[in-house]
Design an enzyme around this catalytic site. Structure first.
Site, mmCIF file in Angstrom:
data_model
loop_
_atom_site.group_PDB
_atom_site.id
_atom_site.type_symbol
_atom_site.label_atom_id
_atom_site.label_comp_id
_atom_site.label_asym_id
_atom_site.label_seq_id
_atom_site.Cartn_x
_atom_site.Cartn_y
_atom_site.Cartn_z
ATOM 1 N N GLY A 222 71.328 -47.828 -59.839
ATOM 2 C CA GLY A 222 72.210 -47.180 -60.806
ATOM 3 C C GLY A 222 71.937 -45.694 -60.905
ATOM 4 O O GLY A 222 72.869 -44.882 -61.022
ATOM 5 N N ARG B 243 70.021 -58.058 -69.935
ATOM 6 C CA ARG B 243 68.611 -58.383 -70.137
ATOM 7 C C ARG B 243 68.348 -59.102 -71.451
ATOM 8 O O ARG B 243 67.415 -59.898 -71.534
ATOM 9 C CB ARG B 243 67.761 -57.120 -70.049
ATOM 10 C CG ARG B 243 67.456 -56.724 -68.620
ATOM 11 C CD ARG B 243 66.395 -55.656 -68.540
ATOM 12 N NE ARG B 243 66.243 -55.247 -67.133
ATOM 13 C CZ ARG B 243 65.936 -54.031 -66.752
ATOM 14 N NH1 ARG B 243 65.735 -53.079 -67.644
ATOM 15 N NH2 ARG B 243 65.808 -53.740 -65.471
ATOM 16 N N ASP C 29 63.873 -49.901 -70.588
ATOM 17 C CA ASP C 29 63.218 -50.612 -69.488
ATOM 18 C C ASP C 29 61.948 -51.319 -69.945
ATOM 19 O O ASP C 29 61.396 -52.151 -69.217
ATOM 20 C CB ASP C 29 62.895 -49.655 -68.346
ATOM 21 C CG ASP C 29 64.125 -49.286 -67.528
ATOM 22 O OD1 ASP C 29 65.153 -49.976 -67.671
ATOM 23 O OD2 ASP C 29 64.061 -48.304 -66.767
ATOM 24 N N ARG D 252 62.521 -56.394 -63.320
ATOM 25 C CA ARG D 252 61.689 -56.360 -64.528
ATOM 26 C C ARG D 252 61.598 -57.737 -65.183
ATOM 27 O O ARG D 252 60.570 -58.083 -65.779
ATOM 28 C CB ARG D 252 62.208 -55.304 -65.494
ATOM 29 C CG ARG D 252 62.257 -53.920 -64.870
ATOM 30 C CD ARG D 252 62.275 -52.805 -65.873
ATOM 31 N NE ARG D 252 62.716 -51.568 -65.249
ATOM 32 C CZ ARG D 252 61.969 -50.797 -64.472
ATOM 33 N NH1 ARG D 252 60.717 -51.147 -64.221
ATOM 34 N NH2 ARG D 252 62.453 -49.685 -63.935
#
Length: 414
Positions: free
Chosen positions: A89, A332, A301, A374
């Site tokens: 991204g 997420r 993040d 992640r």
């Protein structure tokens, strides 16, 4: 690829990969410099390789001095008409404005989950800066044709700071001065990294509390000798592993870094872990962990690492900023809720912009990475505390940022 992480303790010292955020910015600045720059301490995860492909396509001549050092002769002279950004991204939003400096059409193409991530925030500002854009309803692929010119425009910063980063690095080379009026800027530490990188290459960018950015046109990037610091996003996972299951020292990181994810140390202290900060390393050690509150709006993040920390803590932790999670490699917030539920951990995302995680016993489970590097690392760290084994499907996705993650985790197992 499936990867199984059994219950266990960890103790040791690790050096994470270099910051891919700094690496991509430095690669872009090296391209925009007409002379030769040297970048040291590079490691080539998938996202960094995507940025490297972009600068070579746009005209940079790259030589590998050794395994972690590049000599880059810059100059914006495109050799091709298509930028392949992979699943990055940042590379998409960074190199689209840079490609818009060119007076020829350039197509930006991606793959995988990136094709579902919105890019609409770039279209109108680019057009108002004089770029001809052939869009695809706000998704990749699309085509840009410059040259981009300066001016005074409004930019929506509520979805991502990455496009603003691209504009900040491209517009110093435009003919006219530019003023960016930014609405609702998020992830502002990443904008600090951009301003810092530009300054190291001799370019000045001024701002007023991230609401207005002034970029003088007609500037010149100067060559730099740039050693890329360690990645705090990767370090965060390793430090959480130490906090929940032993002790881990992470090298080549500093609390003085402009990276947003240094904030993990605040969360670790709030959760009761022991944190020791040295000049070029940070150590996290296990202590009885308690529930904590943390606002991750400007460091989204960190959410997967924070989820692993909260799962190991007694009580209900509250993490704010879930609105930033919808357009990552996956949603997420949903992924954390679904996968931690399989391991017996309750995650509540019913309240707007808030995630509540009730820590407790982590069960043996088979979980999915959702193609998100992640998420895979988060579930692996949680697996250190499970009552058997944590098996992660699609674990190969860690190559996006930390190809050696599972090997490093095994190195420190005791």
């Amino acid at each position: 690829m499936d990867k199984t992480v059994p219950l266990g303790r960890v103790k040791g010292t690790l050096t994470p990969p270099c910051s891919k955020s700094y690496a991509q910015r430095a690669l872009a600045a090296s391209l925009l410099c007409g002379e030769t720059s040297v970048l040291r301490n590079l490691e080539f995860c998938d996202d960094t390789r995507s940025a490297l492909r972009c600068i070579e396509t746009l005209g940079a001549r790259v030589k590998h001095v050794d395994a972690s050092t590049l000599s880059i002769e810059g100059g914006l002279h495109p050799r091709g008409k298509v930028l392949h950004v992979g699943e990055s991204g940042l590379a998409t939003r960074l190199f689209t404005p840079i490609a818009s400096l060119c007076g020829m059409p350039v197509t930006i193409e991606g793959q995988g989950t990136l094709l579902r991530r919105p890019m609409h925030m770039m279209i109108d500002p680019l057009r108002r800066l004089g770029v001809r854009v052939r869009d695809n309803d706000g998704y990749l692929p699309f085509e840009v044709r410059g040259p981009i010119r300066g001016g005074e425009i409004d930019v929506d910063g509520s979805v991502s700071s990455q496009f603003i980063t691209g504009l900040l690095l491209a517009l110093p080379l435009s003919q006219h001065d530019t003023t960016l009026h930014v609405r609702s800027a998020v992830s502002t530490p990443y904008l600090d990294m951009t301003v810092d990188t530009a300054a190291r290459f001799g370019v000045e960018i001024c701002h007023n509390d991230y609401k207005e950015f002034y970029i003088e046109g007609g500037q010149r990037y100067r060559p730099a000798f740039f050693s890329i610091e360690g990645d705090w996003s990767a370090a965060a996972m390793l430090l959480v592993a130490g906090a929940v299951a032993g002790e881990v020292t992470v090298k080549n990181v500093s609390m003085l870094s402009k990276q947003a994810d240094t904030a993990i140390c605040t969360a670790l202290v709030r959760a009761g872990a022991a944190v020791i900060n040295d000049e070029d390393s940070v150590t996290a050690s296990h202590r009885p962990l308690r529930a904590f509150e943390f606002d991750a709006t400007h460091c989204p993040d960190l959410f997967p690492a924070l989820a692993a920390l909260a799962a190991a803590a007694q009580g209900e932790s509250v993490i704010r900023g879930t609105s930033r999670l919808e357009h990552k490699e996956c949603n997420r917030a949903d992924a954390i809720r679904e996968e931690y539920a399989k391991a017996g951990i309750e995650v509540d995302t019913s309240q707007e912009d808030v995630m509540r995680i009730r820590g407790g016993r982590i069960r043996q489970a088979r979980v999915q990475s959702h193609g998100d590097h992640r998420m895979a690392m988060s579930m692996a760290v949680a697996g250190l505390l499970c009552d058997g084994e944590m098996t992660i499907e699609g674990a190969e996705c860690v190559a996006k940022s930390y190809p050696g993650f599972f090997e490093d985790l095994e190195k420190i197992r005791i």
